[in-house]
Every structure is written in structure tokens, then in C-alpha cells.
Write a protein that holds these residues in place. Structure first.
Motif, PDB file in Angstrom:
ATOM      1  N   ILE A  86     -46.028 107.339 -24.850  1.00  0.00           N
ATOM      2  CA  ILE A  86     -45.306 107.107 -23.742  1.00  0.00           C
ATOM      3  C   ILE A  86     -43.894 107.031 -24.147  1.00  0.00           C
ATOM      4  O   ILE A  86     -42.918 107.445 -23.563  1.00  0.00           O
ATOM      5  CB  ILE A  86     -45.486 105.742 -23.158  1.00  0.00           C
ATOM      6  N   LEU A  87     -43.427 106.507 -25.255  1.00  0.00           N
ATOM      7  CA  LEU A  87     -42.191 106.132 -25.700  1.00  0.00           C
ATOM      8  C   LEU A  87     -41.583 107.396 -25.876  1.00  0.00           C
ATOM      9  O   LEU A  87     -40.404 107.681 -25.700  1.00  0.00           O
ATOM     10  CB  LEU A  87     -42.073 105.231 -26.739  1.00  0.00           C
ATOM     11  N   ARG A  88     -42.116 108.545 -26.491  1.00  0.00           N
ATOM     12  CA  ARG A  88     -41.840 109.945 -26.751  1.00  0.00           C
ATOM     13  C   ARG A  88     -41.276 110.753 -25.459  1.00  0.00           C
ATOM     14  O   ARG A  88     -40.463 111.300 -25.584  1.00  0.00           O
ATOM     15  CB  ARG A  88     -42.722 110.803 -27.557  1.00  0.00           C
ATOM     16  N   ARG A  89     -42.427 110.614 -24.654  1.00  0.00           N
ATOM     17  CA  ARG A  89     -42.402 111.024 -23.202  1.00  0.00           C
ATOM     18  C   ARG A  89     -40.978 110.561 -22.648  1.00  0.00           C
ATOM     19  O   ARG A  89     -40.350 111.119 -21.825  1.00  0.00           O
ATOM     20  CB  ARG A  89     -43.385 110.952 -22.580  1.00  0.00           C
ATOM     21  N   ARG A  90     -40.829 109.294 -22.565  1.00  0.00           N
ATOM     22  CA  ARG A  90     -39.487 108.691 -21.910  1.00  0.00           C
ATOM     23  C   ARG A  90     -38.527 108.473 -22.692  1.00  0.00           C
ATOM     24  O   ARG A  90     -37.665 107.517 -22.443  1.00  0.00           O
ATOM     25  CB  ARG A  90     -40.259 107.278 -21.374  1.00  0.00           C
ATOM     26  N   TRP A  91     -38.115 109.321 -23.627  1.00  0.00           N
ATOM     27  CA  TRP A  91     -37.028 109.153 -24.591  1.00  0.00           C
ATOM     28  C   TRP A  91     -35.790 108.998 -23.857  1.00  0.00           C
ATOM     29  O   TRP A  91     -34.752 108.386 -24.522  1.00  0.00           O
ATOM     30  CB  TRP A  91     -37.096 110.257 -25.978  1.00  0.00           C
ATOM     31  N   LEU A  92     -35.672 109.717 -22.856  1.00  0.00           N
ATOM     32  CA  LEU A  92     -34.405 109.835 -22.315  1.00  0.00           C
ATOM     33  C   LEU A  92     -33.829 108.764 -21.698  1.00  0.00           C
ATOM     34  O   LEU A  92     -32.705 108.136 -21.957  1.00  0.00           O
ATOM     35  CB  LEU A  92     -34.279 111.113 -21.288  1.00  0.00           C
ATOM     36  N   VAL A  93     -34.917 107.898 -21.034  1.00  0.00           N
ATOM     37  CA  VAL A  93     -34.611 106.584 -20.440  1.00  0.00           C
ATOM     38  C   VAL A  93     -34.312 105.792 -21.502  1.00  0.00           C
ATOM     39  O   VAL A  93     -33.179 104.671 -21.605  1.00  0.00           O
ATOM     40  CB  VAL A  93     -35.842 106.085 -19.783  1.00  0.00           C
ATOM     41  N   ILE A  94     -34.923 105.739 -22.599  1.00  0.00           N
ATOM     42  CA  ILE A  94     -34.628 104.771 -23.966  1.00  0.00           C
ATOM     43  C   ILE A  94     -33.413 105.038 -24.280  1.00  0.00           C
ATOM     44  O   ILE A  94     -32.489 104.212 -24.788  1.00  0.00           O
ATOM     45  CB  ILE A  94     -35.652 104.779 -24.810  1.00  0.00           C
ATOM     46  N   ALA A  95     -33.099 106.366 -24.782  1.00  0.00           N
ATOM     47  CA  ALA A  95     -31.771 106.613 -25.237  1.00  0.00           C
ATOM     48  C   ALA A  95     -30.300 106.226 -24.201  1.00  0.00           C
ATOM     49  O   ALA A  95     -29.452 105.740 -24.752  1.00  0.00           O
ATOM     50  CB  ALA A  95     -31.561 108.131 -25.384  1.00  0.00           C
ATOM     51  N   LEU A  96     -30.679 106.425 -22.938  1.00  0.00           N
ATOM     52  CA  LEU A  96     -29.405 106.248 -22.241  1.00  0.00           C
ATOM     53  C   LEU A  96     -29.301 104.532 -22.133  1.00  0.00           C
ATOM     54  O   LEU A  96     -28.117 104.214 -22.225  1.00  0.00           O
ATOM     55  CB  LEU A  96     -29.877 106.703 -20.543  1.00  0.00           C
ATOM     56  N   ILE A  97     -30.362 103.582 -22.000  1.00  0.00           N
ATOM     57  CA  ILE A  97     -30.266 102.376 -21.946  1.00  0.00           C
ATOM     58  C   ILE A  97     -29.513 101.865 -23.209  1.00  0.00           C
ATOM     59  O   ILE A  97     -28.838 100.934 -23.216  1.00  0.00           O
ATOM     60  CB  ILE A  97     -31.465 101.657 -21.853  1.00  0.00           C
ATOM     61  N   LEU A  98     -30.212 102.344 -24.436  1.00  0.00           N
ATOM     62  CA  LEU A  98     -29.402 101.947 -25.899  1.00  0.00           C
ATOM     63  C   LEU A  98     -28.086 102.311 -26.090  1.00  0.00           C
ATOM     64  O   LEU A  98     -27.411 101.458 -26.609  1.00  0.00           O
ATOM     65  CB  LEU A  98     -30.527 102.790 -26.830  1.00  0.00           C
ATOM     66  N   ALA A  99     -27.667 103.580 -25.461  1.00  0.00           N
ATOM     67  CA  ALA A  99     -26.124 103.920 -25.520  1.00  0.00           C
ATOM     68  C   ALA A  99     -25.442 102.706 -24.836  1.00  0.00           C
ATOM     69  O   ALA A  99     -24.157 102.684 -25.282  1.00  0.00           O
ATOM     70  CB  ALA A  99     -26.094 105.253 -24.739  1.00  0.00           C
TER      71      ALA A  99
ATOM     72  N   GLY B  55     -39.311  98.529 -22.482  1.00  0.00           N
ATOM     73  CA  GLY B  55     -39.826  97.770 -21.388  1.00  0.00           C
ATOM     74  C   GLY B  55     -39.886  98.642 -20.164  1.00  0.00           C
ATOM     75  O   GLY B  55     -40.815  98.897 -19.313  1.00  0.00           O
ATOM     76  N   LEU B  56     -38.626  98.868 -19.836  1.00  0.00           N
ATOM     77  CA  LEU B  56     -38.373  99.926 -18.881  1.00  0.00           C
ATOM     78  C   LEU B  56     -39.046 101.429 -18.791  1.00  0.00           C
ATOM     79  O   LEU B  56     -39.438 101.894 -17.966  1.00  0.00           O
ATOM     80  CB  LEU B  56     -36.743 100.107 -18.722  1.00  0.00           C
ATOM     81  N   ALA B  57     -38.889 102.084 -20.211  1.00  0.00           N
ATOM     82  CA  ALA B  57     -39.807 103.127 -20.211  1.00  0.00           C
ATOM     83  C   ALA B  57     -41.182 103.004 -20.038  1.00  0.00           C
ATOM     84  O   ALA B  57     -41.974 103.856 -19.417  1.00  0.00           O
ATOM     85  CB  ALA B  57     -39.615 103.635 -21.819  1.00  0.00           C
ATOM     86  N   LEU B  58     -41.826 102.037 -20.497  1.00  0.00           N
ATOM     87  CA  LEU B  58     -43.363 101.503 -20.300  1.00  0.00           C
ATOM     88  C   LEU B  58     -43.484 101.454 -18.740  1.00  0.00           C
ATOM     89  O   LEU B  58     -44.526 102.038 -18.126  1.00  0.00           O
ATOM     90  CB  LEU B  58     -43.585 100.355 -20.961  1.00  0.00           C
ATOM     91  N   LEU B  59     -42.678 100.791 -18.234  1.00  0.00           N
ATOM     92  CA  LEU B  59     -42.855 100.602 -16.707  1.00  0.00           C
ATOM     93  C   LEU B  59     -42.773 101.764 -15.778  1.00  0.00           C
ATOM     94  O   LEU B  59     -43.709 102.161 -14.885  1.00  0.00           O
ATOM     95  CB  LEU B  59     -41.854  99.338 -16.334  1.00  0.00           C
ATOM     96  N   TRP B  60     -41.657 102.884 -16.270  1.00  0.00           N
ATOM     97  CA  TRP B  60     -41.367 103.918 -15.678  1.00  0.00           C
ATOM     98  C   TRP B  60     -42.603 104.594 -15.713  1.00  0.00           C
ATOM     99  O   TRP B  60     -43.100 105.491 -14.625  1.00  0.00           O
ATOM    100  CB  TRP B  60     -40.270 104.427 -16.340  1.00  0.00           C
ATOM    101  N   ASP B  61     -43.203 104.709 -16.899  1.00  0.00           N
ATOM    102  CA  ASP B  61     -44.404 105.863 -17.196  1.00  0.00           C
ATOM    103  C   ASP B  61     -45.636 105.275 -16.410  1.00  0.00           C
ATOM    104  O   ASP B  61     -46.390 105.864 -15.941  1.00  0.00           O
ATOM    105  CB  ASP B  61     -44.868 105.685 -18.677  1.00  0.00           C
ATOM    106  N   ALA B  62     -45.805 103.802 -16.380  1.00  0.00           N
ATOM    107  CA  ALA B  62     -46.926 103.325 -15.480  1.00  0.00           C
ATOM    108  C   ALA B  62     -46.974 103.667 -14.016  1.00  0.00           C
ATOM    109  O   ALA B  62     -47.726 103.764 -13.328  1.00  0.00           O
ATOM    110  CB  ALA B  62     -46.936 101.996 -15.648  1.00  0.00           C
ATOM    111  N   LEU B  63     -45.711 103.710 -13.475  1.00  0.00           N
ATOM    112  CA  LEU B  63     -45.232 103.824 -12.223  1.00  0.00           C
ATOM    113  C   LEU B  63     -45.062 105.391 -11.752  1.00  0.00           C
ATOM    114  O   LEU B  63     -45.296 105.623 -10.646  1.00  0.00           O
ATOM    115  CB  LEU B  63     -43.928 103.130 -11.651  1.00  0.00           C
ATOM    116  N   ASP B  64     -45.199 106.229 -12.879  1.00  0.00           N
ATOM    117  CA  ASP B  64     -45.027 107.532 -12.384  1.00  0.00           C
ATOM    118  C   ASP B  64     -46.424 108.134 -11.807  1.00  0.00           C
ATOM    119  O   ASP B  64     -47.497 108.215 -12.443  1.00  0.00           O
ATOM    120  CB  ASP B  64     -44.906 108.281 -13.835  1.00  0.00           C
ATOM    121  N   PRO B  65     -46.302 108.886 -10.514  1.00  0.00           N
ATOM    122  CA  PRO B  65     -47.334 109.262  -9.742  1.00  0.00           C
ATOM    123  C   PRO B  65     -48.064 110.413 -10.092  1.00  0.00           C
ATOM    124  O   PRO B  65     -48.978 110.883  -9.827  1.00  0.00           O
ATOM    125  CB  PRO B  65     -47.056 108.992  -8.509  1.00  0.00           C
TER     126      PRO B  65
END
Lengths: 150, 232
Positions: free
Chosen positions: B9-22, B201-211
Motif C-alpha cells: 500500500i505504501l509503495r502504491r501511494r508513494w506520491l501522497v507520502i512524498a508530498l506530505i513529507l516534502a 496514516g493518510l496513505a493507508l486511509l486513502w487506499d482504504a477509501l479508494d473504490p
């Protein structure tokens, strides 16, 4: 999505292993979207090692011509033909969305099996579940899923 | 379930993680740079704030003053002390202190140096005010000016009406102490760590809510049938 892709011939081989008697297969996304005809062409072009000939038809033409090899029983339900050698002919019916197109849905009980096309990252999970329910309700047989990334 | 699905999941949502970390890195860097400028010395003083129009528990001996009146006076003084504390930390006061110090040619005494360097706390009616500066003499001088601004010259900042209503007395004159930079480093590290937690946390939540369907496993769980092929 898996990084390992499959050849069209492998797909047909797996279908034959799952349902040796299947002669007509419906390929359709849950909702109408592009990509079905391209896959049909690839299957037609490269499946010669598995079957002698692959016919590709759209759902309306299939219903009009009744292109399946199955025989009709007294009760009106279709029964698949007896298993044949690998040189048999396979008909691929290309649907325009099981949930969107009435013709495609009408084709479901007329074919020997349904392959649900799914595009990872685009196809909704609810649509896939609903398509599975509709296929079952229509009396069709969902053989498996095919992932297609554009 | 193991950690592999979460890693996927974290690999799939890497962009979200990178933006927040930046974003976290930028904000932390900015806040660290701003606070690090004031690291060095701290000069602190204490003020006493009272409501000059209300009876005091300490001073009154008259039985005609009710408890409610006494408590009201105490409460009002606490509010006034909060006002003094808030105003002391404002840019207006920092600019005033800088102007007063400019005549003495002290280092790190400009407006930009002093803004954000004034802090404090209130305990009952006692307000503690501290000025941070890389130079000890600047810290002491700024604190002295600040004490004067909040006591005798407070009408300039809180208005004449409130200045008449309040009494501000100096309890202790500025005393200087050394301040280490470890506090700012710990703050920065905590901010980065919390930012990373929020990103994950946001990446995991985003993935869980992805329909949408994600991969083969998702298909097999949803349909109950095998994936026979995947094409690109």
C-alpha cells in the motif's frame, strides 16, 4: 497489478483447462469502456496454437446469428457440447458492458462462460461486484477475470 | 496478515507520502531556522497584574465586600494578565523594543530579530516574560525595555481605558541565563516524525477509501474467481 503479463494463447489455454467444453466466451468490462475489441483481436491473432480458429463477434451479431455450438435441451436451457480436441473452434463475443448494455446481458446465458475484463486503477469495485451478481442472476458462468491496463 | 500488504500500500501511494513529507520538511525547516536565530541567551522578568477598580482579597478588610465581588476582581485580573501576556508577544511590541534599542547599537536588535523572540507564561496574576537573543546584552536590554513597555507605557499597547483599569507592577527585574539549542533540535525531530506518521496514516486511509480495483488479489477477493490473465 502484476508485472507478469500473459499471452493471449495462455489465456485461452487456462480457459480450456477450467472449462474444456466451453466454445463460446463473452468478454466484457462491467461498464462500457474501450479495450475489449483490441483484446479480441489479439486473442484472434495469436491463439492458433491452442485452437484451430477463433471467431470474434460483437454481442448483437452473436445473438442474431446464434453462433454457439451448444445444443438446446427440452427445457430450453443450453447444454455445452462434449469436450473436443484442441483443434476446435472458439467464438469470442465482445460485450459493451454487462451493466450498461442490454444486448451484452442477454448474451450471458447464451454463452458457455464469461470472462470479466477489469482495468486496475479504473474499474470500480462496486461495479465488479454488481457485474458478478448480474451474471449469476442471468444464469451465466463467470469463469475468471482478465486484467487489462491501458 | 503481516507487514507485506502494508508495504504494498505504501509503495502504491508513494506520491501522497512524498508530498506530505516534502511539506513537513519545508515547514519544519522554516520553523527551525526561525527559532534557531534566537538561541543563545534568555532574559526573564516577572510582572504582577491587578484590577485597580476591584477589591482585593489580600488588601481588603471590610466585611461589606462580598465574596462574589472579591472573586470577580480576581477573575478580571487574570484576564488582564492574559491580555498583557498576549500583547507582549505581538509584533507591535517587538518593533517598539527594537526602536528603543536602535539608539544603543546592540547586535541582533532589529525588528526581524526580536519578532518571535518574546515569550512568556501566566500563573494567576503573575506574568513571566522572557526575551531570547544570541547576545546576552541584547536579551537583557530588550527585556528591560519590554518590562517598561508593559508596565508604565502599557497604555500605548492596550489602550488608555484598559491601562487605567489595570495595575501592573514589576516583581523581578530581568535575569539572564543561557539557553541550549537542544530544545529546537528535539522539536524539529518531533515535527518530522509526526509528519511521517501523518503521511503514512493518510496513505493507508486513502487506499482504504479508494473504490477502484487495485490488483489481482483485490479482484479475486471481490469476485471469488481467479485472474486468468493480465495484459498491458
Amino acid at each position: 497489478m502484476s508485472r507478469v503479463t500473459t499471452t493471449p494463447a495462455m489465456l485461452l489455454a487456462r480457459v480450456r483447462l477450467l472449462a474444456p467444453e466451453a466454445r463460446t466466451l463473452l468478454l466484457s468490462f462491467p461498464r462500457d469502456q474501450a479495450g475489449t475489441s483490441l483484446l479480441g483481436q489479439r486473442l484472434q491473432a495469436s491463439a492458433s496454437s491452442i485452437v484451430e480458429k477463433v471467431n470474434v463477434l460483437d454481442a448483437a451479431t452473436f445473438l442474431a446469428n446464434d453462433g454457439g455450438n451448444s445444443t438446446e435441451t427440452v427445457s430450453g436451457h443450453r447444454q455445452p457440447s462434449a469436450p473436443v480436441a484442441a483443434s476446435a473452434q472458439v467464438t469470442l463475443v465482445l460485450g459493451a458492458g454487462v451493466l450498461d448494455d442490454a444486448t451484452t446481458l442477454l448474451t450471458v446465458p447464451q454463452v458457455d462462460g464469461v470472462l470479466l475484463l477489469i482495468e486496475p486503477g479504473k474499474t470500480l469495485r462496486d461495479d465488479v461486484e454488481q457485474a458478478r451478481t448480474e451474471i449469476k442472476r442471468a444464469g451465466g458462468r463467470l469463469l475468471g477475470a482478465v486484467l487489462q491496463a491501458n | 496478515m503481516g507487514w507485506r500488504p502494508y508495504w504494498t500500500i505504501l509503495r502504491r501511494r508513494w506520491l501522497v507520502i512524498a508530498l506530505i513529507l516534502a511539506l513537513d520538511l519545508v515547514v519544519t525547516g522554516f520553523l527551525f531556522a526561525r527559532s534557531y536565530r534566537h538561541v543563545g541567551y534568555q532574559a526573564c522578568s516577572s510582572l504582577f497584574v491587578a484590577d485597580s477598580s476591584a477589591p482585593s482579597i489580600v488588601s481588603t478588610s471590610s466585611s461589606s465586600v462580598s465574596t462574589a465581588e472579591l472573586l470577580a476582581g480576581e477573575s478580571a485580573a487574570n484576564f488582564f494578565a492574559d491580555d498583557i501576556l498576549d500583547v507582549a508577544q505581538s509584533n507591535k511590541v517587538a518593533d517598539y523594543v527594537s526602536r528603543k534599542l536602535s539608539q544603543r547599537s546592540l547586535p541582533n536588535a532589529s525588528s526581524s530579530d526580536l519578532r518571535g523572540s518574546i515569550g512568556g507564561a501566566r500563573h494567576d496574576r503573575t506574568v513571566g516574560l522572557c526575551v531570547s537573543s544570541p547576545q546576552s546584552q541584547t536579551a537583557v536590554a530588550a527585556s528591560q525595555v519590554l518590562v517598561g513597555a508593559m508596565s508604565t507605557n502599557r497604555a500605548t499597547f492596550i489602550g488608555k481605558a484598559l491601562a487605567r483599569r489595570t495595575y501592573v507592577g514589576v516583581i523581578s527585574t530581568p535575569t539572564v541565563s543561557r539557553v541550549s539549542s537542544r530544545h529546537e533540535l528535539v522539536n524539529a525531530a518531533l515535527r518530522l516524525f509526526l509528519g511521517a506518521l501523518v503521511a503514512v496514516g493518510l496513505a493507508l486511509l486513502w487506499d482504504a477509501l479508494d473504490p477502484r480495483i487495485r490488483d489481482e488479489q483485490d479482484v479475486e477477493q471481490t469476485t471469488g474467481v481467479p485472474v486468468l490473465a493480465s495484459f498491458r
